[in-house]
Write a protein that holds these residues in place. Structure first.
Motif, mmCIF file in Angstrom:
data_model
loop_
_atom_site.group_PDB
_atom_site.id
_atom_site.type_symbol
_atom_site.label_atom_id
_atom_site.label_comp_id
_atom_site.label_asym_id
_atom_site.label_seq_id
_atom_site.Cartn_x
_atom_site.Cartn_y
_atom_site.Cartn_z
ATOM 1 N N GLY A 36 0.860 -1.292 -0.071
ATOM 2 C CA GLY A 36 0.106 -0.260 -0.072
ATOM 3 C C GLY A 36 0.698 1.076 -0.145
ATOM 4 O O GLY A 36 1.742 1.547 -0.933
ATOM 5 N N SER A 37 0.904 2.169 1.144
ATOM 6 C CA SER A 37 1.498 3.262 1.118
ATOM 7 C C SER A 37 2.651 3.215 1.916
ATOM 8 O O SER A 37 3.190 4.203 2.339
ATOM 9 N N TYR A 38 3.256 1.987 1.860
ATOM 10 C CA TYR A 38 4.416 1.821 2.841
ATOM 11 C C TYR A 38 5.681 1.443 1.763
ATOM 12 O O TYR A 38 5.156 0.512 0.935
ATOM 13 N N GLU A 39 6.668 1.669 1.992
ATOM 14 C CA GLU A 39 8.057 1.426 1.439
ATOM 15 C C GLU A 39 8.897 0.806 2.610
ATOM 16 O O GLU A 39 9.212 1.804 3.278
ATOM 17 N N TRP A 310 11.716 -12.676 11.497
ATOM 18 C CA TRP A 310 10.889 -13.077 12.641
ATOM 19 C C TRP A 310 10.713 -11.668 13.153
ATOM 20 O O TRP A 310 11.435 -11.117 14.221
ATOM 21 N N PHE A 311 9.375 -11.032 12.725
ATOM 22 C CA PHE A 311 9.302 -9.444 13.321
ATOM 23 C C PHE A 311 8.831 -9.895 14.956
ATOM 24 O O PHE A 311 7.606 -10.457 15.185
ATOM 25 N N HIS A 312 9.414 -9.435 16.078
ATOM 26 C CA HIS A 312 9.317 -9.796 17.169
ATOM 27 C C HIS A 312 8.545 -8.510 17.969
ATOM 28 O O HIS A 312 7.778 -8.926 19.052
ATOM 29 N N ASP A 313 8.887 -7.115 17.516
ATOM 30 C CA ASP A 313 8.101 -6.351 18.216
ATOM 31 C C ASP A 313 7.937 -4.996 17.455
ATOM 32 O O ASP A 313 8.767 -5.217 16.138
ATOM 33 N N VAL A 314 6.992 -4.179 17.579
ATOM 34 C CA VAL A 314 6.788 -3.109 16.608
ATOM 35 C C VAL A 314 6.417 -1.804 17.281
ATOM 36 O O VAL A 314 5.843 -1.849 18.249
ATOM 37 N N CYS A 315 6.577 -0.930 16.733
ATOM 38 C CA CYS A 315 6.138 0.820 17.263
ATOM 39 C C CYS A 315 5.968 1.591 15.797
ATOM 40 O O CYS A 315 6.530 1.310 14.756
ATOM 41 N N VAL A 316 5.539 2.575 16.034
ATOM 42 C CA VAL A 316 5.193 3.569 15.030
ATOM 43 C C VAL A 316 5.369 5.031 15.458
ATOM 44 O O VAL A 316 5.151 5.284 16.572
ATOM 45 N N ASP A 317 5.829 5.789 14.464
ATOM 46 C CA ASP A 317 6.093 7.211 14.914
ATOM 47 C C ASP A 317 4.745 7.728 14.443
ATOM 48 O O ASP A 317 3.828 7.494 14.052
ATOM 49 N N LYS A 318 4.799 9.107 14.717
ATOM 50 C CA LYS A 318 3.806 10.322 14.488
ATOM 51 C C LYS A 318 3.430 10.526 13.175
ATOM 52 O O LYS A 318 2.302 10.601 12.785
ATOM 53 N N GLY A 320 3.579 7.787 11.095
ATOM 54 C CA GLY A 320 2.935 6.574 10.442
ATOM 55 C C GLY A 320 4.289 5.644 10.341
ATOM 56 O O GLY A 320 3.642 4.406 9.674
ATOM 57 N N ASN A 321 5.415 5.899 10.107
ATOM 58 C CA ASN A 321 6.405 4.980 9.718
ATOM 59 C C ASN A 321 6.370 3.855 10.893
ATOM 60 O O ASN A 321 6.101 4.210 12.055
ATOM 61 N N ILE A 322 6.755 2.696 10.370
ATOM 62 C CA ILE A 322 6.637 1.471 11.237
ATOM 63 C C ILE A 322 8.226 0.945 11.548
ATOM 64 O O ILE A 322 8.800 0.808 10.519
ATOM 65 N N TYR A 323 8.479 0.657 12.895
ATOM 66 C CA TYR A 323 9.666 0.177 12.892
ATOM 67 C C TYR A 323 9.676 -1.035 13.539
ATOM 68 O O TYR A 323 8.667 -1.637 14.371
ATOM 69 N N VAL A 324 10.441 -2.157 13.138
ATOM 70 C CA VAL A 324 10.271 -3.734 13.649
ATOM 71 C C VAL A 324 11.561 -4.159 14.045
ATOM 72 O O VAL A 324 12.583 -3.803 13.699
ATOM 73 N N GLY A 325 11.504 -4.929 15.092
ATOM 74 C CA GLY A 325 12.756 -5.674 15.603
ATOM 75 C C GLY A 325 12.677 -7.154 15.111
ATOM 76 O O GLY A 325 11.560 -7.761 15.115
ATOM 77 N N ASP A 326 13.719 -7.470 14.553
ATOM 78 C CA ASP A 326 13.666 -8.683 13.554
ATOM 79 C C ASP A 326 14.499 -9.576 14.165
ATOM 80 O O ASP A 326 15.915 -9.309 14.153
ATOM 81 N N ILE A 327 14.320 -10.734 15.093
ATOM 82 C CA ILE A 327 15.252 -11.463 15.945
ATOM 83 C C ILE A 327 15.892 -12.539 15.094
ATOM 84 O O ILE A 327 16.751 -13.564 15.797
ATOM 85 N N PHE A 335 9.645 0.754 7.942
ATOM 86 C CA PHE A 335 9.020 0.978 6.821
ATOM 87 C C PHE A 335 8.335 2.477 6.550
ATOM 88 O O PHE A 335 7.606 2.724 7.578
ATOM 89 N N ARG A 336 8.664 3.004 5.667
ATOM 90 C CA ARG A 336 8.407 4.350 5.599
ATOM 91 C C ARG A 336 7.167 4.649 5.082
ATOM 92 O O ARG A 336 6.964 3.951 3.946
ATOM 93 N N LYS A 337 6.357 5.315 5.523
ATOM 94 C CA LYS A 337 5.050 5.767 4.975
ATOM 95 C C LYS A 337 5.175 6.697 3.919
ATOM 96 O O LYS A 337 6.064 7.990 4.259
#
Ligand code: ZN
Length: 339
Positions: A36-39, A310-318, A320-327, A335-337
């Motif tokens: 979608g709108s993420y790269e 293996w995405f183990h945790d996730v958070c999002v900035d204001k 809408g960019n998504i940050y993932v910890g991959d163990i 993942f940039r919006k």
């Protein structure tokens, strides 16, 4: 097999029902571009001379700095007991949203890092499944509170058994998902006084099979990633069951993060086979308030980047960019919006 070396994060005896993510569900057609709108940016932890090992927890503070709780050189034992010694390296890494290293701390404090949450006052909450404890730190690493008894597992009001995650309410109430050993949510006052708990092992309403992540919405309802049951359960602040969010497109839901701005739930899952021994990649799933899927993307959409983690945790900035910890890849992805 590099794909299993951290993998006590699975259940041996659970017969994994492989659900094809190609399946169309809630209007999501996996043949389309679901990013979608993420790269995806390239690996987003471009820190020279700083090795990240199993970034199990990830969170974001009010200034949009990213906190990573990682295991450094420590690996989860496939067989046998947890290690008993502390990780010598700094296990908390703080980056700004451009990836610049701001701070690091957390050496000689933890045995097996797991969950991380930043509260509204920018305190840092972490869970250690080796110590059976939950800790509150200032953003600079000053210890402010500890819950649970070090290295002693239990199921009463004073003990945890491998607690997985923490969520903090507006009034300071503390919710702990507990966890691998127990199958319950425990609520404490802001001062750390035990208040109540709910849940037991199972797959019925209000039960859990590894409550692995916890988050709160804007009214304080409690969302629990019930990992092995491949669902998210929702409760009010007293533990009353409200509803479940379930979809054939879900793998094991590993982590959830409530985005207060978009009023959406951001989840990451893990697709496993061979009785949980083999990890087949992860997806990000954006879930609307009504439980429908707004977007789902990850392993199918970014194959060119060899994303098999293996995405183990996730958070999002204001933004809408998504940050993932991959163990599995031992990396943090961003993942940039798109604009
Ligand atoms: Zn875990």
């Amino acid at each position: 097999m590099s794909s299993i070396y951290t993998s006590m994060d699975f259940k041996f005896l659970y017969c994994v029902c492989f659900v094809s993510l190609l399946q169309s569900c809630n209007g999501i057609d996996r043949k389309n571009n679901n990013s979608g709108s993420y790269e995806m940016t390239k690996e987003w932890s471009p820190i020279k001379n700083l090795k990240i090992g199993s970034p199990a927890g990830i969170g974001i503070d009010s200034k949009e700095n990213i906190f990573i709780f990682h295991r450094a050189s420590r690996t989860w034992p496939l067989i046998g007991a947890m290690p008993s010694d502390f990780i010598k390296e700094r296990t908390i890494i703080v980056l700004n949203k451009n990836g610049k290293l701001l701070n690091s701390w957390g050496e000689n404090l933890f045995i097996m890092p797991h969950g991380l949450t930043i509260d509204d006052e920018d305190n840092v909450w972490v869970s250690d499944v080796g110590l059976h404890q939950v800790f509150k730190f200032s953003k600079d690493g000053k210890l402010l509170m500890s819950l649970g008894i070090a290295k002693v597992a239990g199921s009463d009001s004073l003990h945890f058994n491998r607690p997985t995650d923490i969520a903090i309410a507006k009034d300071g109430s503390i919710y702990v998902s507990d966890g691998y050993g127990n199958s319950r949510i425990v609520k404490f006052s802001a001062a750390g006084k035990y208040l109540l708990e709910w849940g037991k092992k199972g797959n019925d309403i209000g039960e859990f099979d590894i409550p692995h992540s916890i988050t709160l919405d804007w009214v304080g309802n409690v969302y629990v990633a019930d990992r092995e049951n491949k669902r998210i359960e929702v409760f009010n602040n007293k533990g009353k069951f409200l509803r479940e969010i379930k979809n054939n497109a879900f793998g094991n839901i590993c982590a959830i993060y409530y985005n207060k701005l978009s009023k959406q739930l951001i989840a990451v899952d893990d697709e496993v086979s061979w009785f949980g021994l083999k990890h087949n990649g992860s997806n990000i799933i954006i879930i609307n308030a009504d439980g429908s899927i707004a977007s789902q993307f990850g392993k199918e959409d970014f194959k060119a980047m060899h994303l098999k983690g293996w995405f183990h945790d996730v958070c999002v900035d204001k933004t809408g960019n998504i940050y993932v910890g991959d163990i599995l890849e031992n990396k943090v992805w961003k993942f940039r919006k798109k604009e």
